[in-house]
Motif scaffolding. Structure first.
Motif, PDB file in Angstrom:
ATOM      1  N   LEU A1627      29.251  69.667  39.888  1.00 11.61           N
ATOM      2  CA  LEU A1627      29.727  70.986  38.684  1.00 11.61           C
ATOM      3  C   LEU A1627      31.117  70.804  38.625  1.00 11.61           C
ATOM      4  CD1 LEU A1627      29.250  72.758  36.226  1.00 11.61           C
ATOM      5  CD2 LEU A1627      29.190  74.416  38.077  1.00 11.61           C
ATOM      6  N   GLU A1628      31.896  70.676  40.045  1.00 13.33           N
ATOM      7  CA  GLU A1628      33.312  71.130  40.292  1.00 13.33           C
ATOM      8  C   GLU A1628      33.960  69.957  39.756  1.00 13.33           C
ATOM      9  OE1 GLU A1628      30.499  71.284  42.958  1.00 13.33           O
ATOM     10  OE2 GLU A1628      31.558  73.868  43.117  1.00 13.33           O
ATOM     11  N   ALA A1629      33.316  69.065  39.426  1.00 14.87           N
ATOM     12  CA  ALA A1629      33.936  67.221  39.072  1.00 14.87           C
ATOM     13  C   ALA A1629      33.977  67.419  37.749  1.00 14.87           C
ATOM     14  CB  ALA A1629      32.889  66.617  39.768  1.00 14.87           C
ATOM     15  N   LEU A1630      32.903  67.703  37.245  1.00 19.10           N
ATOM     16  CA  LEU A1630      32.220  68.150  35.721  1.00 19.10           C
ATOM     17  C   LEU A1630      33.861  68.744  35.349  1.00 19.10           C
ATOM     18  CD1 LEU A1630      31.732  67.362  33.089  1.00 19.10           C
ATOM     19  CD2 LEU A1630      30.288  69.294  33.447  1.00 19.10           C
ATOM     20  N   ILE A1631      33.741  70.456  36.029  1.00 14.66           N
ATOM     21  CA  ILE A1631      34.857  71.339  35.508  1.00 14.66           C
ATOM     22  C   ILE A1631      36.338  70.514  35.392  1.00 14.66           C
ATOM     23  CG2 ILE A1631      35.732  73.434  35.737  1.00 14.66           C
ATOM     24  CD1 ILE A1631      32.934  74.329  36.435  1.00 14.66           C
ATOM     25  N   ARG A1632      36.667  69.915  36.405  1.00 11.62           N
ATOM     26  CA  ARG A1632      37.933  69.499  37.059  1.00 11.62           C
ATOM     27  C   ARG A1632      37.678  68.006  36.028  1.00 11.62           C
ATOM     28  NH1 ARG A1632      36.816  68.540  42.013  1.00 11.62           N
ATOM     29  NH2 ARG A1632      36.068  66.118  42.025  1.00 11.62           N
ATOM     30  N   GLN A1633      37.229  67.395  35.251  1.00 11.20           N
ATOM     31  CA  GLN A1633      37.388  66.758  34.487  1.00 11.20           C
ATOM     32  C   GLN A1633      37.562  67.277  33.170  1.00 11.20           C
ATOM     33  OE1 GLN A1633      36.892  62.903  34.577  1.00 11.20           O
ATOM     34  NE2 GLN A1633      38.403  63.259  32.798  1.00 11.20           N
ATOM     35  N   LEU A1634      37.633  68.143  32.332  1.00 10.26           N
ATOM     36  CA  LEU A1634      36.998  69.088  31.763  1.00 10.26           C
ATOM     37  C   LEU A1634      39.162  69.680  31.385  1.00 10.26           C
ATOM     38  CD1 LEU A1634      34.629  71.206  31.228  1.00 10.26           C
ATOM     39  CD2 LEU A1634      34.709  69.325  29.633  1.00 10.26           C
ATOM     40  N   GLY A1635      39.033  69.893  32.826  1.00  9.49           N
ATOM     41  CA  GLY A1635      40.802  70.805  32.780  1.00  9.49           C
ATOM     42  C   GLY A1635      41.975  69.397  32.725  1.00  9.49           C
ATOM     43  N   GLN A1636      41.205  67.959  33.341  1.00  4.17           N
ATOM     44  CA  GLN A1636      41.983  67.495  33.126  1.00  4.17           C
ATOM     45  C   GLN A1636      42.347  66.998  31.754  1.00  4.17           C
ATOM     46  OE1 GLN A1636      41.423  63.900  34.934  1.00  4.17           O
ATOM     47  NE2 GLN A1636      40.721  64.377  36.993  1.00  4.17           N
ATOM     48  N   PHE A1637      41.633  67.114  30.981  1.00  9.81           N
ATOM     49  CA  PHE A1637      41.331  67.246  29.518  1.00  9.81           C
ATOM     50  C   PHE A1637      42.260  67.780  28.631  1.00  9.81           C
ATOM     51  CE2 PHE A1637      36.718  64.958  29.124  1.00  9.81           C
ATOM     52  CZ  PHE A1637      37.095  63.511  29.097  1.00  9.81           C
ATOM     53  N   ASN A1638      42.291  69.106  29.235  1.00 10.37           N
ATOM     54  CA  ASN A1638      42.332  70.260  28.693  1.00 10.37           C
ATOM     55  C   ASN A1638      44.438  70.197  28.531  1.00 10.37           C
ATOM     56  OD1 ASN A1638      43.577  73.136  27.388  1.00 10.37           O
ATOM     57  ND2 ASN A1638      43.503  73.604  29.497  1.00 10.37           N
ATOM     58  N   GLY A1639      44.723  69.789  30.122  1.00  9.02           N
ATOM     59  CA  GLY A1639      45.733  69.326  30.668  1.00  9.02           C
ATOM     60  C   GLY A1639      46.321  68.741  30.090  1.00  9.02           C
ATOM     61  N   ILE A1640      45.839  67.275  29.135  1.00  7.97           N
ATOM     62  CA  ILE A1640      46.458  66.736  28.397  1.00  7.97           C
ATOM     63  C   ILE A1640      46.979  66.605  26.614  1.00  7.97           C
ATOM     64  CG2 ILE A1640      46.044  64.093  27.862  1.00  7.97           C
ATOM     65  CD1 ILE A1640      44.260  63.348  30.202  1.00  7.97           C
ATOM     66  N   MET A1641      46.037  67.076  27.149  1.00  9.71           N
ATOM     67  CA  MET A1641      45.976  67.981  25.298  1.00  9.71           C
ATOM     68  C   MET A1641      47.062  68.885  25.006  1.00  9.71           C
ATOM     69  SD  MET A1641      41.963  67.946  23.637  1.00  9.71           S
ATOM     70  CE  MET A1641      41.453  68.992  25.247  1.00  9.71           C
ATOM     71  N   ARG A1642      46.974  69.982  26.141  1.00  4.88           N
ATOM     72  CA  ARG A1642      48.430  70.830  26.336  1.00  4.88           C
ATOM     73  C   ARG A1642      49.928  69.846  26.557  1.00  4.88           C
ATOM     74  NH1 ARG A1642      46.707  75.501  24.340  1.00  4.88           N
ATOM     75  NH2 ARG A1642      43.827  76.120  25.187  1.00  4.88           N
ATOM     76  N   ASP A1643      49.916  69.299  27.265  1.00  4.60           N
ATOM     77  CA  ASP A1643      51.107  68.530  27.460  1.00  4.60           C
ATOM     78  C   ASP A1643      51.325  67.287  26.679  1.00  4.60           C
ATOM     79  OD1 ASP A1643      51.212  69.343  30.768  1.00  4.60           O
ATOM     80  OD2 ASP A1643      50.163  67.597  31.662  1.00  4.60           O
ATOM     81  N   HIS A1644      50.505  67.000  25.610  1.00  7.47           N
ATOM     82  CA  HIS A1644      50.767  66.164  24.208  1.00  7.47           C
ATOM     83  C   HIS A1644      51.620  67.200  23.243  1.00  7.47           C
ATOM     84  CE1 HIS A1644      50.598  62.464  27.037  1.00  7.47           C
ATOM     85  NE2 HIS A1644      48.974  62.429  26.832  1.00  7.47           N
ATOM     86  N   GLY A1645      51.336  68.588  23.762  1.00  5.03           N
ATOM     87  CA  GLY A1645      51.453  69.071  22.304  1.00  5.03           C
ATOM     88  C   GLY A1645      50.612  69.260  21.350  1.00  5.03           C
TER      89      GLY A1645
END
Length: 1821
Positions: A1627-1645
């Motif tokens: 589950l940590e890997a899945l949540i980590r992957q979702l966090g990466q998605f969220n971080g990428i979307m936030r970084d790109h504005g």
């Protein structure tokens, strides 16, 4: 284990039963070996003594534990035997409604006779990519296994679907092909998979029929090969058919039908294209009405016919060919209705000439009527010498007619199959294929004929191949695990096959008998009995000589020999075939053409026939018997199957009545024996059927281990030791490499030991609990007894106390009674005595009273007399005193009055009274004097100008006369005259202007005079009032009687005057105080300008609120230089050198000085222009105003010089500090480089300051030099005017400029305008300051009022309340201050992060440039370095546009789109490419170039599409372009000029709106593109997380040691698992992957709303896949999985809250899986539990709830299963719901996306392009 250990009390067994085949029972008494009776108890509590014998009646089969009941795989059962298999299938089918069950490699499919919603596309998606055994059994799992093995092993596959009629073979094969068509869809647009699926309705129409057992029974076998390319996409298919039941065309049993196509065609006769077929209802035709029932319930033949025609069209069969096919089918129906009449002799027959059906038959087939009529009743016999015609009897003619009908239909069937294969054929190379074999299962009826014999022969061959394959797989598994292999004896049916197909076998003898001219079925039967009587698989019936019995692998079958020869010959007369060959329709002729014949060309329209028929040899094809053909095709099929990897599907028919979910055990057992399932069980049971991996075994049976063994690291050794301890016989188990193999029954034994262990533990727990309960009960009883005793004793004590109380009360009553009696007597005596005394004392008192009264009256008389005497004396004395006082006061008042008269006549008094008025008058007088002076000076100047103009006119007149005298040229005179007129007009205008100025001056003077007069009148009025008051005082003072009143009046007037003065002084004091307050506020504002922190600068406010991330745009954090130096001291040189804000502060100071320099330059220019225009004026003495302006300018210049000097000193100090600290810590080269870089920047700034200072000095020198020059010129001109000499034109040394006077006048006018403008600006400034002061005063007043209210409220409270209120106020104030400070800290931290991030980028650029510096000359590297790092300074105002050349468009798109790296661009300004592109679009709109706009937008959209297509699996790139595309769309809206999009714009942004083009169409295109990118983003993200979901949500142990392991056995096939096994995700890997998605979307504005929608869609995918797997997996439907799943979903919700995404409705998408987890955890027993479940599971459908309850599996036998009655109760409660019929959630569902309008706060003019992008060809505009 011995029998005594197994057959003990409470052990459950299976005993035979005539109705249910097997019945459950329980042993009631331990069985000892050798006993003849086993004492049992049935399920209905009926006792039974079961006889046991070693030979006749062995011990019954043992039942499996309840935990194993309902297993997905029959081989996982501990006891493998027939009753266990039958019971497991029955439980799964009836209780759980599961129609699929594994039996090793075989999928057992039971026909539910009901349409189930388990074959949708979402189910296909759920099984795609899964291993066989991971999910619930399904036909899709077998298809996926075949597809996966084909791709992995590069080997062809086969799926063999078998079963008897009505078992569901055709449907299973159809679903398997549908799976392949969905998963392996064609890679191009050929739609091969649709054609493969389209062949099904055609084959069902022409090959399926209704039978007594099945409404859609396949009456032929087919093998479909689906071809795949190297990419494993379907590229083609091929179909082979076997043994079509031709007899059904001419005969159907009762309640059966012919093939569906006949009824479909008859149901569509109303169509216009079928009018000429001559058809009517199917009831009217013999071949379609023999079964007496032409309809099927729930089937619409007309609708099915439409589907059949659509399938024909899809497969490319032309309409003409379809019509010909339908004609052939109709002709067969008409042929069946042809009536054959018997002749009188009985040996011949004929057909009526008027037979309409024969005419229709001939017309539809295009044959000659007479020939067909003749050869239907006659036949040709050919001998060696001659040929003659013989008439046939009526029966023979009927048989020949039926044979012809069967032959026509068979040929048409073959033709359709051939053309289907042509349509499915592909020209590309086939890499591999998967074959689906849909063939009849083993059949046995009351009357079995040739068809049943062929079917059972085929099943014998298939069973042999099945047995050998199962045996081979078992051997491979044992060898893989390195377990000793011992030969297992399995049933080999080769002797039975030899009996059928060997030389002189049944088929061989049948073919020989067919060759005999007069061979009969009886002769053939005799030969069989004689030849095979000794065979073990052949028997002769006792009661019949025309039948025989074959002992097949499934059962004994008795075949009736009647009709064998005829069916094997399949005789069709040659003459009838020849007539059909000569048909005028090409299709009919092609049907019966010999294969060796050369086909006729299609272009030939004439059929050439020989004049005389030539007898031909019999066709070889006709001479091949049906048995020979079937054997050959079967042999070819077996070769194909042996070359592939087979997969088996065994279809079971649960009952003969087609009832939904009804199970007949006898029919089921019969089919299980026939289809080989029990043989598979027997082979598995002969070896080690139960298999456990070491971790699963350890987890399941660790309760049987010791504590030291559980903690051991070597799990394998622990398992070995445990098994050696528990199972004494070593042959009962084997240890493999990864698994432990057990004999049958050993797992059940281990389960028994485990249950005993748990039972013992439970007993111990129960014992302890019961003891504790008894102790609690004893304590309660003891406590109750003590309580009763206490209450009893208390009661007795209270009774005794009551007795004592009553006794004491009686004594008291007696005492009181006696006391009252005696007291009453005493009181009577006392009362009498008191009465006597009262009367006596009253008499004596009255006497004394009268005596006192007389004395009192005498005293009153004396008092009054004495008072009167004293008052007379006092009045006389007072009168004398008053007279003396009046005289004295009169004298004193006269003296004071004289003094007041003297003071009133003095001027000092008036001055005191009118101090404010005099000041105002003086001010106004001064203003009038100033204006008079100015007016006089202007008059003087005008006089001087007039004089100069007059002298100039005289001079010009003299020159004019001189010129006239010297030259007679009239043209020059005219020009001079014109010039003179023009000068006169200008002079007149000047006079008019002067007059206007005079009038303005007079009007202003008049206003001031009127104001002075008003003030004088007011003053005179006050004086008159004063005089009147004095006169009144004098007049009143004359009256001596009213002196006191006059004095009081005078004093009141004086008091009023003093009060008025006091008020006036208070106002003055308040005014002075406010002035001081204003000065303080100004100082405070000036001080606040230099306070460090976040301050807004109004001059560059547009750039402060920018959303830019790089410092060249934002200057909101810039402070003072001194604060910067202090910051360096506090932070240290390391951080200071890395902080770019220091340089930005200096940069701001440079900009301020630059603005000051510009302002000074403007002033200098104005002064120069003013001095030029005043050149002709006489320099007057310097006025006071000019002196003040000059002083102000000098003061300001000195201030600027001091500030420059101070700034220079600060820079030097900063440089020294940085240098010293850098020298002390120079360990880092990178830090040293940064320091050097910033030092060079500071040096450059210092140099720029020096340059600005030099410019200021140059301007000062220019001002002085110009002033001196101007003075000199004016002195010379003045001297020239005083001489009054007019020099001649030719002899003058300093010629006079004739435009000088005009320039002087213009200069005067301009100076006047300049002075007026300055006066107006100063007046406006004063007004603004005054308004600001008023505003501050109001604010202060409000503040004072609020504080006063607080003080009043506080004083009204009590002291404690005052303290509490003050504390509360202080807390509120501190809280607000704290919030402000927090906000300030957050802003500072945010700015610090931005600056540090930017500094890292700059440092990286510096390093890159230093690296490139090594390869380039030093002279070129330095400017590039400065260019990369220098923070750009705003040199001028930009319009926020970029200009580029048209030929650079491709380079622009390549740099911004094709070659851009998202990480580097988003680190500077999010969505930077979108801003740059829009600024380019703005410029194209600005220059009104529509082609450029269209080209740029179109190329941009195409380039983005290309980039996304190239990076279609890159989440980062897709997200980057989604953000940029949406931002470009928002920019087009924001700057479109539409008022709806301009509400949040700044004034500057509104100025940047597009001017010329409406790009609404492109906005729509960009919106569509954004939706496409969003969908691609979702697709990429789902593809990334999809492999993680099931493992993370259902399989990983987020809560350790919670999941239990259920005994499994043969769950996972070895062939279905990959080499390394599936990847395990937590589950940590899945949540980590979702966090990466969220971080990428936030970084790109990316807009937060879009981020929320993406997360919502991903959570829906997680929910759908998790829930679908839960609904398709029995092993995860347990209480522990529910707990685990609930924890996982809570973690997902927590992640949403932590990332501020909970409002995105993503959590709501998890509601179904949350409710499913709760459903697994709640109680499932009573009706109250059912109601609770119905109210709880609102997000789940009824089917999903029932499915989860059916799949719910206890992990041990202490848990209870969900009863069928409870599930029925749930269904009853939920029947009112209108839920959709589908079971699984649609994983492909996509929420509609919404792109909300989000305007940008970034100002385009402040945007700068990083040098790293390489966009040097763009020019800022």
């Amino acid at each position: 284990m011995s029998v005594n250990e197994l057959f003990t009390k409470f052990t459950r067994v299976w005993i035979p039963d005539p109705e249910d085949v097997w019945k459950a029972a329980e042993i009631t008494r331990d069985y000892k070996e050798g006993e003849s009776v086993l004492h049992l108890k049935l399920e209905d509590e009926t006792p039974l003594e079961y006889p046991v014998g070693p030979k006749t009646n062995p011990l019954p089969f043992l039942r499996n534990p309840d935990i194993l009941v309902g297993e997905n795989d029959l081989t996982a059962l501990s006891y493998l035997h027939e009753p266990a298999v039958l019971h497991n299938l029955k439980v799964r089918f009836l209780e759980s409604n599961n129609i699929y069950t594994y039996c090793g490699i075989v999928l057992v499919a039971i026909n539910p006779y009901e349409q189930l919603q388990i074959y949708g596309e979402e189910v296909i998606n759920a099984y795609s990519g899964q291993n066989m055994g991971d999910m619930d059994p399904h036909i899709f799992a077998v298809a996926e296994e075949a597809y996966k093995q084909m791709a992995r092993d590069e080997r062809n596959q086969s799926i063999i679907v078998s079963g008897e009629s009505g078992a569901g073979k055709t449907v299973s094969a159809k679903y398997a092909m549908r799976y392949f068509a969905t998963v392996g869809g064609s890679s191009n647009d050929t739609n091969v998979e649709e054609k493969v699926m389209a062949s099904s309705p055609i084959m069902e129409a022409i090959g399926n029929a209704k039978t007594t057992r099945n409404d859609n029974s396949s009456r032929f076998g087919k093998y479909i090969q689906i071809g795949f390319s190297r990419n494993y996409h379907i590229i083609g298919a091929n179909m082979r058919t076997y043994l079509l039941e031709k007899s059904r065309v001419v005969f159907q049993a009762e309640d059966e039908r012919n093939y569906h196509i006949f009824y479909q065609l008859c149901a569509s006769t109303s169509l216009p294209e079928f009018k000429d077929l001559g058809l009517s209802s199917a009831q009217d035709f013999t071949y379609s009405s023999l079964g007496e029932n032409i309809f099927i319930e729930g089937v619409n033949d007309a609708e099915d016919f439409k589907k059949t025609r659509e399938a024909f069209t899809l497969l490319g069969i032309k309409d003409s060919s379809q019509n010909n096919i339908f004609k052939i089918i109709a002709s067969i129906l008409h042929l069946g209705n042809v009536e054959i009449c018997i002749e009188r002799d009985g040996e011949s027959c004929h057909i009526s000439k008027d037979d309409a059906h024969l005419k229709h038959f001939c017309r539809l087939l295009g044959v000659e009527l007479q020939q067909m009529e003749h050869w239907l009743c006659n036949r040709k016999l050919a001998t060696a010498t001659e040929t003659y015609v013989k008439k046939m009897s009526s029966q023979q003619a009927t048989n020949a007619r039926d044979a012809l009908a069967k032959h026509i239909y068979a040929r048409m069937f073959d033709w359709i199959v051939e053309h289907i294969n042509l349509a499915l054929h592909t020209s590309s190379k086939q890499h591999s294929f998967i074959g689906v074999l849909d063939i009849y299962g083993f059949e046995t009826f009351e009357v079995n004929s040739f068809e049943q014999f062929c079917i059972n022969y085929a099943n014998e061959k298939l069973q042999q191949q099945f047995n050998s394959h199962v045996f081979k797989l078992e051997q491979e598994e044992y060898m893989k695990e390195q377990i000793p292999w011992t030969l297992i004896d399995f049933y080999d049916n080769q002797p039975c096959i030899d009996l059928i197909e060997a030389r002189l076998g049944i088929l061989d003898l049948l073919d020989e008998e067919c060759k005999v001219p007069k061979g009969t079925d009886q002769n053939w039967a005799q030969k069989l009995h004689k030849q095979h009587s000794s065979s073990a698989h052949f028997q002769k019936p006792r009661m019949s000589n025309t039948s025989f019995i074959v002992i097949h692998f499934a059962d004994k079958v008795e075949y009736q020999c009647e009709g064998f020869l005829e069916k094997n010959r399949d005789t069709v007369y040659e003459e009838q075939i020849n007539i059909l060959k000569a048909s005028q329709f090409q299709l009919v002729a092609d049907l019966f053409a010999d294969k060796d014949d050369v086909p006729t060309q299609k272009t030939s329209k004439v059929n050439v026939r020989p004049a005389k028929a030539v007898p031909k040899a019999p066709n070889k094809e006709h001479r091949k018997t049906v048995g020979h053909q079937f054997r050959s095709s079967l042999q070819l099929l077996m070769e194909t199957l042996n070359a592939t990897t087979p997969h088996y599907v065994r279809c079971i028919k649960p009952n003969d009545f087609k009832e939904a979910f009804s199970f007949d055990p006898r029919r089921a057992v019969q089919q299980l024996r026939a289809c080989g399932v029990l043989e598979t069980i027997r082979i598995s049971a002969a070896g080690y059927p139960s298999r456990w991996t070491y971790p699963d075994f350890f987890s399941r049976y660790r309760v049987l281990m010791k504590k030291s063994e559980v903690t051991s690291a070597d799990k394998k050794m622990t398992c070995r030791n445990l098994l050696e301890t528990l199972i004494k016989e070593p042959d009962m188990f084997q240890f493999g490499k990864t698994k432990i193999f057990f004999r049958a029954g050993q797992v059940a034994y281990l389960e028994k030991l485990r249950a005993d262990k748990f039972r013992a533990a439970c007993i111990k727990i129960q014992k302890t609990v019961r003891g504790w309960l008894q102790r609690v009960r004893y304590r309660k009883i003891r406590k109750s007894a003590i309580t009763l005793q206490r209450f009893g004793r208390g009661y007795l004590a209270r009774r005794y106390a009551e007795f004592l109380r009553l006794s004491r009360a009686a004594l008291i009553c007696q005492k009181q009674h006696r006391m009252v009696r005696d007291r009453r007597a005493y009181l009577r005596v006392r009362q009498a005595v008191v009465t006597i005394q009262a009367y006596a004392r009253g008499m004596f008192t009255r006497r004394i009273y009268w005596e006192f009264l007389l004395h009192h009256k005498a005293m009153i008389i004396q008092k009054n007399v004495r008072g009167w005497l004293e008052r007379r004396k006092f009045q006389r004395a007072r009168q004398a005193a008053i007279i003396i006082q009046c005289a004295y006061r009169c004298m004193h008042a006269k003296r004071q009055f004289k003094q007041l008269k003297i003071e009133a006549r003095s001027a000092e008094h008036l001055k005191k009274l009118n101090t404010g008025m005099e000041n105002k008058i003086v001010q106004l007088q001064r203003k009038v004097d100033d204006q008079n002076k100015e007016f006089r000076s202007q008059n003087e100047q005008l006089l001087i100008v007039n004089a100069s103009l007059g002298s100039e006119v005289n001079k010009l007149q003299k020159e004019l006369e001189l010129i006239r005298s010297q030259s007679g040229d009239g043209g020059q005179l005219t020009s001079l005259q014109d010039e003179l007129d023009r000068l006169r007009e200008e002079l007149q205008e000047a006079h008019a202007e002067r007059k206007r100025l005079v009038e303005e001056h007079n009007s202003e003077k008049l206003c001031l005079t009127q104001r002075v007069q008003e003030l004088e009148r007011e003053n005179s009025l006050l004086k008159s009032e004063k005089e009147e008051m004095n006169q009144r005082i004098l007049q009143q003072s004359k009256d001596s009687d009213a002196v006191d009143g006059n004095m009081s009046l005078l004093s009141s007037v004086q008091n009023e005057l003093d009060a008025e003065r006091q008020r006036y002084q208070n106002l003055l004091k308040e005014f002075s105080r406010l002035e001081q307050r204003y000065e303080n506020l100004k100082e405070e504002v000036s001080l606040n300008k230099f306070q460090p922190g976040h301050r807004r600068n109004p001059s560059n406010q547009s750039s402060l609120e920018s959303d830019s991330n790089y410092p060249s745009v934002s200057t909101s954090e810039v402070g003072d230089t001194e604060d910067s130096i202090q910051l360096v001291d506090e932070m240290g040189v390391e951080k200071a050198a890395m902080d770019i804000s220091l340089f930005m502060k200096l940069q701001k100071r440079v900009r301020e000085l630059e603005l000051e320099r510009k302002r000074l330059q403007i002033n200098v220019d104005k002064m120069e222009e003013l001095t030029k225009r005043r050149g002709s004026e006489v320099r007057s003495p310097t006025s006071e105003q000019e002196t003040a302006d000059l002083a102000y300018n000098n003061l300001k210049r000195q201030e600027l010089e001091s500030e420059n000097k101070k700034l220079k000193n600060d820079l030097n100090d900063l440089r020294k500090t940085v240098a010293e600290r850098a020298s002390r810590n120079n360990s880092s080269n990178e830090l040293q480089d940064s320091y050097n870089l910033l030092l060079s920047q500071l040096k450059a700034a210092n140099e720029e300051l020096d340059a600005r200072k030099e410019e200021v000095l140059i301007l000062r020198t220019q001002i002085l030099s110009n002033a001196q020059l101007q003075e000199k010129i004016e002195r010379e001109k003045n001297g020239h005017i005083e001489t009054n000499k007019v020099p001649e034109l030719n002899n003058s040394k300093d010629p006079v400029d004739k435009d000088e006077a005009l320039r002087s006048y213009h200069g005067l006018c301009e100076s006047k305008k300049l002075l007026e403008a300055q006066l107006q600006s100063q007046s406006r400034q004063h007004k603004d300051e005054l308004e600001a002061l008023h505003t501050q005063i109001e604010l202060l007043k409000d503040d004072i009022e609020k504080k006063q209210e607080i003080i009043n409220y506080t004083t009204s409270l009590s002291p404690e309340a005052q303290v509490e209120y003050s504390v509360q106020q202080e807390i509120t104030r501190l809280t607000n201050d704290n919030l402000d400070l927090k906000e300030l800290v957050e802003k500072l931290e945010k700015n610090e992060r931005k600056l540090k991030k930017q500094l890292r980028i700059y440092m990286k650029k510096v390093q890159e440039l230093e690296a490139s510096q090594a390869a380039t000359p030093t002279s070129r590297a330095k400017p590039e370095l400065i260019r990369q790092v220098t923070v750009q300074r705003k040199e001028k105002d930009f319009e926020g546009m970029f200009e580029y050349a048209t030929e650079d468009e491709a380079l622009l798109l390549k740099t911004l789109i094709s070659d851009v790296k998202p990480g580097t661009v988003s680190a500077t300004v999010p969505c930077l490419p979108a801003y740059i592109l829009f600024m380019c679009i703005r410029h194209a709109d600005y220059i009104n170039d529509d082609q450029k706009v269209e080209s740029l937008l179109t190329s941009t959209i195409n380039s983005i599409k290309k980039v996304l297509k190239k990076n279609n699996d890159d989440f980062n790139m897709t997200c980057f372009w989604l953000a940029n595309t949406s931002r470009l769309l928002h920019c087009l809206k924001q700057y479109s000029g539409d008022e709806a999009f301009m509400t949040q714009n700044t004034a500057k942004q509104n100025e940047h709106c597009l001017k010329n083009f409406d790009l609404a169409e492109y906005r729509q295109v960009l919106s569509d593109l954004s939706i496409q990118i969003y969908q691609q983003l979702i697709k990429v993200a789902e593809a990334i997380i999809q492999p993680m979901i099931v493992s993370a949500m259902l399989e990983s142990e987020s809560i350790p040691s919670l999941a239990g392991v259920k005994p499994m056995g043969y769950r996972n096939r070895s062939s279905s698992m990959d080499g390394d096994g599936p990847s395990s995700y937590t589950l940590e890997a899945l949540i980590r992957q979702l966090g990466q998605f969220n971080g990428i979307m936030r970084d790109h504005g990316l807009d937060p709303e879009i981020v929320g929608q993406v997360v919502r869609q991903l959570f829906h995918c997680i929910n759908a896949i998790t829930l679908n797997n839960l609904l398709l997996r029995k092993d995860v439907c347990s209480w522990s999985t529910g707990m685990q799943l609930r924890y996982n979903t809570s973690q997902m919700e927590e992640w949403l809250r932590a990332n501020n995404l909970y409002q995105s409705k993503a959590a709501a998408t998890l509601e179904p899986i949350i409710q499913a987890a709760q459903l697994l955890q709640v109680k499932k027993k009573t009706s109250q539990d059912a109601e609770a479940i119905c109210s709880l599971c609102t997000a789940l459908t009824t089917q999903q709830i029932v499915k989860i309850l059916n799949l719910y599996t206890p992990l041990n036998e202490f848990e209870e299963r969900v009863t069928v009655s409870f599930i029925r109760n749930i269904q009853k409660c939920l029947q009112e719901r209108n839920d959709p019929p589908q079971l699984l959630v649609d994983t492909k569902y996509t929420f509609p996306v919404l792109f909300p309008y989000t305007p940008s706060a970034l100002s385009l003019e402040t945007l700068h392009i990083p040098a790293s992008l390489g966009l040097d060809f763009l020019t800022r505009v």
